[in-house]
Design an enzyme around this catalytic site. Structure first.
Site: not given
Lengths: 611, 447
Positions: B104, B181-182, B259
């Site tokens: 992202t 970020t995953d 996360k």
């Protein structure tokens, strides 16, 4: 300013944009559309950044806001706002009920639904949306009110509620963010202030026919105005329809006067304004102006010459607003509390002699004006730069801008945003408008208030029908006559003129909607006479309606006869009319007048016979 | 290419229009003018999408009698940002470099079509945070590949590790890695083990909001990362929002972070340890956990990327079938991390007991390590009988307070160096990169 303006001659073009909240849960989450005034328990601070738009350039309005570098404080409630409003979770699917109501409105305005809705993101960077954009969707096209076209009807989410603002931050409450609203914009074919008011009223009537929110703040009208050689100016939040035409008139006046000023500046040969800022603090060291003394304690006096503006800065462009007021609006956005200009001096304790001294320090000539501000050096400079930018616009004429209403005047709010501000909301798939959905909308289409007015005028006087559909109590009226078998005329009269009379008498009415329904149920059953209605309303207290009604329950015939015979016996000399008056006041609404009259007749006849 | 239905494709083709061109769509009773848009992946392929002049996109369903006429060509490069000015950096500021890998943080929305662009010039990332120029001299930006983080594989970690090591040894004060970020915490763990003799900061950063929106978290994340990259905290770490507000980022150790939320800005939380530091956007750094390596610019880092890709991570649950272990055995896997329940249990006494199968794997030289799906806390080999059976009898490795993902990365990395199960056990139970904390701070839970 008494002369009548020829709107055709000046090329007046007006368009109206109406935002109406719908009475449902939020548009993209399941939170209630509930405005709250208790203390919020969530406080989040964010900054927004101008983003590169479609053209690759940062949007002017966006940049403008960013230059203000504000911190946005968001207040929310853990029990009525969720992560969606906080921009911490993607939007949920669009609220079907809201879409249905919006489509009803579109149909009532004669618009044609699109086949597939694409929710768009409209960049807004004033902080009112946590995401930095507002979600909006075009749902129908090509409606009209009379001859005025309504090209598009949109369904969108309302913004956060501005609570407060200081130099470094703006606070918004997220209770309002996400409430569904329909946006109805007419084209610019309205040609007079009166027509604008009329169109706004008619659209309002259609909106109120549907399941929309009622009350202050649930509908907002913006007005777009331009005249020949002027510029399109958007007036935000024209709240009061009664003031609308006056506001439009004043805006026309402002544009006409700005055009005059522009002509004069051109005549004087003014092309641009040098940015020669001069610190004037030393020239005002011994001033007796309290305003200056106070402000100079933690700031400097900075001034700038406006060549050729002499006499024009003080020119009135709207009742009580001068060109200088426009300058001040712009200066304030830099963080100063206002400006001082030469056309208003001597004033604020600043003497003519001081004025001359400043003029000399700024090298002003006879036709020149000057503007000064008192603030921290950085802020003062920024403020004067904004004044100069506005002054340069004055040479050209009318700037395109968004203005806020201020009574019947308007003031500068922000520059007109650029056009390229919409792009698809990729978090929400396109919504197919099916035939089944549209059939459902059509079947549930409410009657418009105009249609209802016509229907009602068959069972009550036309004027009463008009009054009730325009009344705040209209929804209640419909509920009552739907639920209870009762004469609509009686209900309408009660909810309009009887309430008005009571209020005029100074009665504080404490009836809830349910109290009214209770009351009319008793009336319908014949347990309470209609004469008792105002008395019950007057006496009603929250939660005690039953008791009050009991007090006024209709007396059995025997009781009435007893009262009548007593009174007749006591005052045999009185006329029938006089007797009736005394009896009715004794009965205090607890019997129907006609019945009392009949019983009185019988009693009198009986007495006669006895004599 | 536009993904419309056959009839629409034919109409478009006949008109000679392509995406971005101005067209007029006429029906028997009405017509619309706007720019032809590509078909979004979802929705009715029989609906033509045009962008009206007011900026709205609307769908027009195909109907008999519909016709399309091209009225003007569109602009090339529809919706792509132009005028991207390169940031210029001050050579006197501390130099750092940036390795951009996708996600992202380095994706952009095409403002007309709404499509997301992954392939953007790394310079464009900097558009989100021009403030970087006031903090650092960004000496080099490179982008070895572009991937969404869910698509990353161990191979990609090697590439990142090598790129980081190269830049660091070139004299940079630190390296920023931008990343989706995953799986950001997997990469952070991998770099933690692979970058040996690290004495400078490696800061991994991502974004939970794309940079096309005013509310993007990218700006502050990047600014704080820059401060972290020139700080003295010489660790592999993740620098992301610490709260939902734009006030500070948390710098979390690469092996002690996860996360923990699908969408919140402050999704990355420290697990079983306090964060290393809070970093405010004005550059203030508040050290919270003194247990970190300090900068030493004289040291050279080594990228040790040996990794056994036949390593798996799986989870037990009520009703879980131990037969899955056989699948991994037949596929020649060398190591398996099991996310056990509670203190590190697997189903033991019931019909679907995992114990015999685990024993069997270990007998065949496959390493079995166990962590807990509680995420927080430490597994224990002794408290219950069933634990004793698993760890003492069957020989599984209890992974202390390691996160399951970290244990998976570590086991792969260890197996890349040795297949000797005793050796594997020894290294798994030795703290290499801060993945095992001997005593857990009481305040670390749900920080």
């Amino acid at each position: 300013m008494d002369y009548k303006i020829d709107y055709k001659k000046i090329g007046l073009k007006v368009g109206i944009e109406i935002h109406q909240q719908l009475d449902t849960r939020k548009l993209f989450c399941e939170c209630p559309s509930l405005l709250r005034n208790d203390k919020p328990d969530i406080l989040i601070k964010r900054k927004l950044h101008a983003v590169v738009g479609e053209t690759g350039e940062k949007d002017t309005a966006a940049q403008y806001e960013e230059s203000r570098q504000k911190i946005f404080v968001y207040e929310a409630y853990s029990d009525s706002t969720c992560l969606v409003e906080l921009d911490e979770e993607p939007p949920h699917t669009m609220n079907k009920e809201a879409l249905k109501i919006a489509m009803q409105i579109a149909m009532l305005l004669g618009a044609k639904p699109v086949d597939e809705i694409q929710v768009m993101r409209k960049t807004v960077i004033d902080g009112s949306n946590t995401s930095g954009f507002q979600r909006t969707a075009l749902i129908a096209k090509g409606g009209a009110i009379d001859s005025v076209r309504i090209p598009f009807i949109n369904l969108e989410e309302d913004a956060g509620r501005r609570i407060s603002e200081d130099e470094s931050s703006v606070t918004f409450r997220l209770d309002r963010l996400g409430i569904p609203e329909v946006e109805i914009a007419t084209d610019a074919s309205i040609t007079s202030p009166e027509q604008a008011t009329d169109v706004a009223k008619k659209i309002g009537m259609i909106l109120r026919s549907c399941h929309v929110k009622r009350g202050i703040g649930t509908i907002r009208q913006d007005v777009n105005i331009s005249i020949k050689h002027g510029a399109r100016v958007e007036l935000k939040h024209v709240q009061d329809l009664r003031a609308m035409s006056k506001i439009i008139e004043n805006e026309i006046l402002r544009q006409l006067n700005l055009l005059e000023i522009s002509d004069e500046l051109k005549r004087r040969g003014i092309k641009k304004i040098p940015r020669d800022f001069v610190v004037l603090s030393s020239k005002l060291e011994h001033t007796r102006s309290n305003l200056l003394k106070k402000a100079m304690n933690n700031g400097i006096v900075l001034g700038v010459r406006l060549p050729g503006f002499g006499g024009l800065v003080g020119k009135e462009i709207q009742p009580n607003r001068r060109l200088g007021s426009e300058f001040a609006d712009h200066a304030k956005t830099a963080g100063v509390s206002g400006i001082i200009h030469s056309d208003e001096l001597p004033a604020y304790g600043i003497t003519e002699e001081e004025k001359q001294r400043i003029a000399r320090a700024l090298n002003c000539e006879e036709k020149d004006a000057f503007v000064m501000v008192v603030a921290q050096p950085e802020i003062a400079k920024k403020a004067l730069e904004r004044v100069i930018l506005r002054a340069e616009q004055a040479i050209k004429g009318v700037p395109r801008e968004v203005r806020a209403t201020d009574g019947t005047n308007t003031r500068f709010l922000r520059p007109m945003p650029g056009a390229a501000r919409l792009y698809p909301e990729t978090d929400i798939p396109p919504i197919k408008i099916t035939k089944e959905f549209l059939d459902g909308v059509r079947q549930s289409l409410p009657k418009t208030l105009l249609e209802r007015e016509k229907e009602l005028s068959e069972v009550m006087p036309a004027e009463l029908a008009r009054q009730i559909v325009h009344s705040r109590n209209y929804d209640l009226f419909e509920e009552i006559i739907n639920e209870i078998k009762i004469d609509p005329k009686l209900v309408a009269t009660t909810l309009t003129s009887i309430l008005k009379d009571l209020k005029r008498k100074g009665v504080k009415i404490k009836m809830t909607n349910n109290d009214y329904k209770q009351l009319f149920r008793f009336v319908a059953k014949g347990k309470v006479s209609k004469e008792a209605i105002p008395k019950i309303i007057e006496k009603a207290k929250p939660g005690e309606i039953q008791d009050v009604i009991k007090e006024f329950e209709i007396l059995p015939d025997g009781e009435i006869r007893k009262i009548i015979s007593n009174i007749v016996k006591m005052s045999p000399e009185k006329s029938k009319k006089e007797l009736m008056g005394i009896i009715m006041s004794r009965i205090n609404g607890r019997a129907d007048g006609k019945k009392v009259m009949k019983l009185l007749d019988t009693e009198l006849k009986r007495m006669k016979r006895q004599r | 290419m536009t993904e419309y239905s056959k009839v629409l494709e034919d109409l478009i083709k006949k008109s000679g229009a392509s995406v971005g061109d101005r067209i007029v769509v006429s029906f028997t009773d009405e017509s619309y003018e706007g720019l032809l848009m590509p078909r979004p992946e979802i929705g009715d392929k029989n609906c033509l999408i045009i962008k009206l002049d007011n900026g709205y996109n609307v769908g027009l369903r195909y109907k008999r009698g519909m016709s399309i006429k091209k009225v003007a060509g569109g602009k090339a490069n529809l919706g792509k940002a132009k005028n991207i000015s390169k940031l210029s950096f001050d050579k006197k500021k501390p130099s750092i470099s940036l390795v951009a890998t996708g996600g992202t943080i380095s994706s952009r929305v095409d403002y007309k079509t709404g499509g997301v662009y992954m392939l953007m010039d790394p310079d464009e990332i900097l558009q989100s945070a021009p403030e970087l120029a006031n903090i650092v001299n960004l000496r080099s930006i490179e982008s070895p590949f572009r991937k969404a983080s869910e698509d990353m594989e161990p191979k990609d970690w090697y590439v990142i590790a090598k790129a980081v090591a190269k830049n660091m040894n070139n004299g940079d004060n630190g390296v920023i890695v931008t990343h989706g970020t995953d799986t950001l915490h997997y990469t952070a763990a991998a770099l933690s083990f692979m970058l040996k003799n690290l004495y400078k900061p490696v800061v991994l950063v991502g974004a939970q909001r794309s940079s096309d929106r005013g509310s993007a978290d990218t700006t502050m994340n990047l600014i704080c990362s820059a401060y972290a990259a020139i700080s003295d905290i010489a660790e592999v770490s993740i620098c992301m929002h610490g709260s939902s507000s734009d006030d500070y980022c948390l710098l979390n150790r690469g092996t002690k972070v996860r996360k923990m939320h699908t969408s919140r800005r402050d999704a990355f939380r420290p697990i079983n340890e306090l964060p290393l530091a809070k970093i405010w956007s004005d550059g203030r750094i508040e050290i919270i956990n003194k247990n970190h390596k300090k900068r030493n610019n004289d040291e050279k880092v080594v990228a040790d990327t040996k990794f056994e890709e036949k390593t798996a991570l799986l989870k037990v649950y009520p009703g879980s079938d131990p037969d899955v272990l056989e699948y991994f055995a037949t596929k020649k896997y060398r190591g398996i991390v099991i996310e056990g329940t509670g203190l590190g249990h697997v189903p033991t006494q019931n019909i679907k007991t995992w114990i015999p199968k685990i024993k069997n794997l270990i007998r065949n030289g496959i390493a079995v390590a166990v962590t807990s799906q509680t995420i927080y806390g430490r597994v224990n080999p002794n408290v219950y009988t069933n634990l004793r059976i698993l760890y003492h009898e069957a020989g599984a490795i209890p992974c202390e307070d390691m996160l399951p993902e970290v244990a998976y990365v570590k086991l792969g990395w260890v197996l890349g160096h040795t297949k000797d199960l005793d050796e594997v056990r020894k290294i798994m139970l030795t703290n290499i990169a801060g993945e095992i904390t001997k005593s857990t701070d009481f305040r670390a839970f749900l920080y």
